[in-house]
Design a protein around this motif. Structure first.
Motif, PDB file in Angstrom:
ATOM      1  N   ASP A  73       0.762  -1.242  -0.037  1.00  0.00           N
ATOM      2  CA  ASP A  73      -0.114  -0.245  -0.084  1.00  0.00           C
ATOM      3  C   ASP A  73       0.719   1.314  -0.150  1.00  0.00           C
ATOM      4  OD1 ASP A  73      -2.232  -1.582   0.148  1.00  0.00           O
ATOM      5  OD2 ASP A  73      -2.467  -1.374   2.364  1.00  0.00           O
ATOM      6  N   ALA A  74       1.870   1.307   0.742  1.00  0.00           N
ATOM      7  CA  ALA A  74       2.677   2.378   0.960  1.00  0.00           C
ATOM      8  C   ALA A  74       3.511   2.544  -0.349  1.00  0.00           C
ATOM      9  CB  ALA A  74       3.820   2.166   2.026  1.00  0.00           C
ATOM     10  N   THR A  75       4.022   1.665  -0.992  1.00  0.00           N
ATOM     11  CA  THR A  75       4.788   1.818  -2.312  1.00  0.00           C
ATOM     12  C   THR A  75       3.610   2.249  -3.204  1.00  0.00           C
ATOM     13  OG1 THR A  75       6.105  -0.030  -1.931  1.00  0.00           O
ATOM     14  CG2 THR A  75       5.847   0.392  -3.926  1.00  0.00           C
ATOM     15  N   ALA A  76       2.382   1.704  -3.337  1.00  0.00           N
ATOM     16  CA  ALA A  76       1.582   2.162  -4.473  1.00  0.00           C
ATOM     17  C   ALA A  76       1.024   3.784  -4.235  1.00  0.00           C
ATOM     18  CB  ALA A  76       0.184   1.356  -4.506  1.00  0.00           C
ATOM     19  N   MET A  77       1.057   4.084  -3.107  1.00  0.00           N
ATOM     20  CA  MET A  77       0.482   5.364  -2.650  1.00  0.00           C
ATOM     21  C   MET A  77       1.582   6.330  -2.804  1.00  0.00           C
ATOM     22  SD  MET A  77      -1.618   4.899   0.814  1.00  0.00           S
ATOM     23  CE  MET A  77      -3.172   4.020   0.714  1.00  0.00           C
ATOM     24  N   THR A  78       2.865   6.003  -2.434  1.00  0.00           N
ATOM     25  CA  THR A  78       4.083   6.694  -3.024  1.00  0.00           C
ATOM     26  C   THR A  78       4.108   7.081  -4.270  1.00  0.00           C
ATOM     27  OG1 THR A  78       5.227   6.120  -0.901  1.00  0.00           O
ATOM     28  CG2 THR A  78       6.472   6.831  -2.813  1.00  0.00           C
ATOM     29  N   ALA A  79       4.002   6.099  -4.944  1.00  0.00           N
ATOM     30  CA  ALA A  79       3.978   6.064  -6.661  1.00  0.00           C
ATOM     31  C   ALA A  79       2.929   7.199  -7.107  1.00  0.00           C
ATOM     32  CB  ALA A  79       3.758   4.830  -7.396  1.00  0.00           C
ATOM     33  N   ALA A  80       1.816   6.809  -6.479  1.00  0.00           N
ATOM     34  CA  ALA A  80       0.739   7.935  -6.815  1.00  0.00           C
ATOM     35  C   ALA A  80       0.989   9.421  -6.441  1.00  0.00           C
ATOM     36  CB  ALA A  80      -0.706   7.458  -6.275  1.00  0.00           C
ATOM     37  N   GLY A  81       1.650   9.574  -5.171  1.00  0.00           N
ATOM     38  CA  GLY A  81       1.875  10.865  -4.900  1.00  0.00           C
ATOM     39  C   GLY A  81       3.035  11.463  -5.646  1.00  0.00           C
TER      40      GLY A  81
ATOM     41  N   GLY B 100       5.916  17.183   1.947  1.00  0.00           N
ATOM     42  CA  GLY B 100       4.992  17.481   0.724  1.00  0.00           C
ATOM     43  C   GLY B 100       4.219  18.443   0.749  1.00  0.00           C
ATOM     44  N   LEU B 101       4.285  19.638   1.716  1.00  0.00           N
ATOM     45  CA  LEU B 101       3.340  20.477   1.619  1.00  0.00           C
ATOM     46  C   LEU B 101       3.987  21.517   0.715  1.00  0.00           C
ATOM     47  CD1 LEU B 101       1.121  22.136   2.828  1.00  0.00           C
ATOM     48  CD2 LEU B 101       2.721  23.277   4.556  1.00  0.00           C
ATOM     49  N   VAL B 102       3.051  21.832  -0.234  1.00  0.00           N
ATOM     50  CA  VAL B 102       3.274  23.005  -1.475  1.00  0.00           C
ATOM     51  C   VAL B 102       2.679  24.012  -0.894  1.00  0.00           C
ATOM     52  CG1 VAL B 102       3.036  23.644  -3.877  1.00  0.00           C
ATOM     53  CG2 VAL B 102       3.574  21.211  -3.117  1.00  0.00           C
ATOM     54  N   VAL B 103       3.245  25.264  -0.838  1.00  0.00           N
ATOM     55  CA  VAL B 103       2.802  26.580  -0.341  1.00  0.00           C
ATOM     56  C   VAL B 103       3.141  27.591  -1.456  1.00  0.00           C
ATOM     57  CG1 VAL B 103       2.790  25.922   1.912  1.00  0.00           C
ATOM     58  CG2 VAL B 103       4.501  27.021   1.004  1.00  0.00           C
ATOM     59  N   SER B 104       2.266  28.659  -1.598  1.00  0.00           N
ATOM     60  CA  SER B 104       2.609  29.812  -2.391  1.00  0.00           C
ATOM     61  C   SER B 104       3.598  30.498  -2.001  1.00  0.00           C
ATOM     62  CB  SER B 104       1.293  30.729  -2.752  1.00  0.00           C
ATOM     63  OG  SER B 104       1.014  31.538  -1.498  1.00  0.00           O
ATOM     64  N   GLU B 105       4.355  31.394  -3.022  1.00  0.00           N
ATOM     65  CA  GLU B 105       5.528  32.085  -2.234  1.00  0.00           C
ATOM     66  C   GLU B 105       4.935  33.098  -1.295  1.00  0.00           C
ATOM     67  OE1 GLU B 105       8.722  32.286  -3.055  1.00  0.00           O
ATOM     68  OE2 GLU B 105       8.850  31.045  -4.707  1.00  0.00           O
ATOM     69  N   ASP B 106       3.799  33.616  -1.368  1.00  0.00           N
ATOM     70  CA  ASP B 106       3.245  34.571  -0.369  1.00  0.00           C
ATOM     71  C   ASP B 106       3.050  33.775   1.008  1.00  0.00           C
ATOM     72  OD1 ASP B 106       2.964  36.454  -2.445  1.00  0.00           O
ATOM     73  OD2 ASP B 106       0.836  36.040  -2.580  1.00  0.00           O
TER      74      ASP B 106
ATOM     75  N   TYR C 232       5.817  28.769  -6.129  1.00  0.00           N
ATOM     76  CA  TYR C 232       5.463  27.958  -5.211  1.00  0.00           C
ATOM     77  C   TYR C 232       6.839  27.443  -4.672  1.00  0.00           C
ATOM     78  CZ  TYR C 232       0.770  27.898  -6.789  1.00  0.00           C
ATOM     79  OH  TYR C 232      -0.380  28.569  -7.070  1.00  0.00           O
ATOM     80  N   ARG C 233       6.884  26.949  -3.204  1.00  0.00           N
ATOM     81  CA  ARG C 233       7.844  26.254  -2.540  1.00  0.00           C
ATOM     82  C   ARG C 233       7.208  25.100  -1.834  1.00  0.00           C
ATOM     83  NH1 ARG C 233      12.826  28.796  -2.904  1.00  0.00           N
ATOM     84  NH2 ARG C 233      13.281  28.085  -0.765  1.00  0.00           N
ATOM     85  N   TRP C 234       8.183  23.952  -1.633  1.00  0.00           N
ATOM     86  CA  TRP C 234       7.591  22.898  -0.956  1.00  0.00           C
ATOM     87  C   TRP C 234       8.656  22.180  -0.119  1.00  0.00           C
ATOM     88  CZ3 TRP C 234       7.075  17.386  -3.536  1.00  0.00           C
ATOM     89  CH2 TRP C 234       8.274  17.145  -4.137  1.00  0.00           C
ATOM     90  N   LEU C 235       8.262  21.333   0.857  1.00  0.00           N
ATOM     91  CA  LEU C 235       8.783  20.245   1.608  1.00  0.00           C
ATOM     92  C   LEU C 235       8.850  19.133   0.841  1.00  0.00           C
ATOM     93  CD1 LEU C 235       7.082  21.161   5.112  1.00  0.00           C
ATOM     94  CD2 LEU C 235       9.625  21.824   4.491  1.00  0.00           C
ATOM     95  N   PRO C 236       9.990  18.775   0.221  1.00  0.00           N
ATOM     96  CA  PRO C 236       9.943  17.643  -0.677  1.00  0.00           C
ATOM     97  C   PRO C 236       9.313  16.391  -0.023  1.00  0.00           C
ATOM     98  CG  PRO C 236      12.013  18.620  -0.753  1.00  0.00           C
ATOM     99  CD  PRO C 236      11.323  19.656   0.317  1.00  0.00           C
TER     100      PRO C 236
END
Length: 147
Positions: free
Chosen positions: A58-66, A109-115, A133-137
């Motif tokens: 499940d973790a592998t499949a969800m990671t690939a989808a993510g 995984g959080l993606v946020v606007s530059e603002d 946009y910036r993110w936490l990988p």
């Protein structure tokens, strides 16, 4: 109770923004919904467990989808304020709750606007994601799920 894996993006107070983002994910199961004052676009891949991460498979499949969802999000129209992929991310934080969170690094995984990034302290842990946009990988999903 269902534990659904999805990418959910908060698009502010304009339903049209959420619908524009939904069109970008053409071919994927998408829903546009309102959670309080904000409009959201949720993308829920098919064929994944609906009961959370119950196995390494499940973790592998969800990671690939993510990873696929984040790849698509990089080229999405800039109509969302923040987004996160994972289990039960639908409406995970309202805009006000997100802005009041003292440590956004708790959401890999959080993606946020530059603002948002600037308003929350320009944390060095965030890196470039897409223009504006910036993110936490994204680290992927684990079994057992990380706390």
């Amino acid at each position: 109770m269902a534990w659904i894996f999805a990418l959910n993006a908060e698009c502010g107070e304009r339903e049209t923004h959420a619908r524009d983002l939904a069109r970008h994910f053409d071919g994927w199961p998408v829903r546009v919904f309102s959670d309080g004052p904000g409009w959201w676009c949720g993308v829920t891949p098919e064929g994944l467990s609906r009961s959370g991460i119950g196995s390494p498979e499940d973790a592998t499949a969800m990671t690939a989808a993510g990873r696929r969802l984040y790849w698509l999000l990089r080229t999405a129209p800039p109509v969302y304020r923040y987004a996160l992929a994972g289990v039960e991310t639908g409406g995970f934080r309202s805009y006000d709750e997100l802005m009041a969170e003292p440590d956004l690094t708790i959401f890999p995984g959080l993606v946020v606007s530059e603002d948002i990034w600037a308003a929350t302290g320009e944390r060095a842990e965030f890196s470039d994601f897409a223009p504006g946009y910036r993110w936490l990988p994204y680290r992927g999903e684990t079994h057992p799920p990380a706390p």
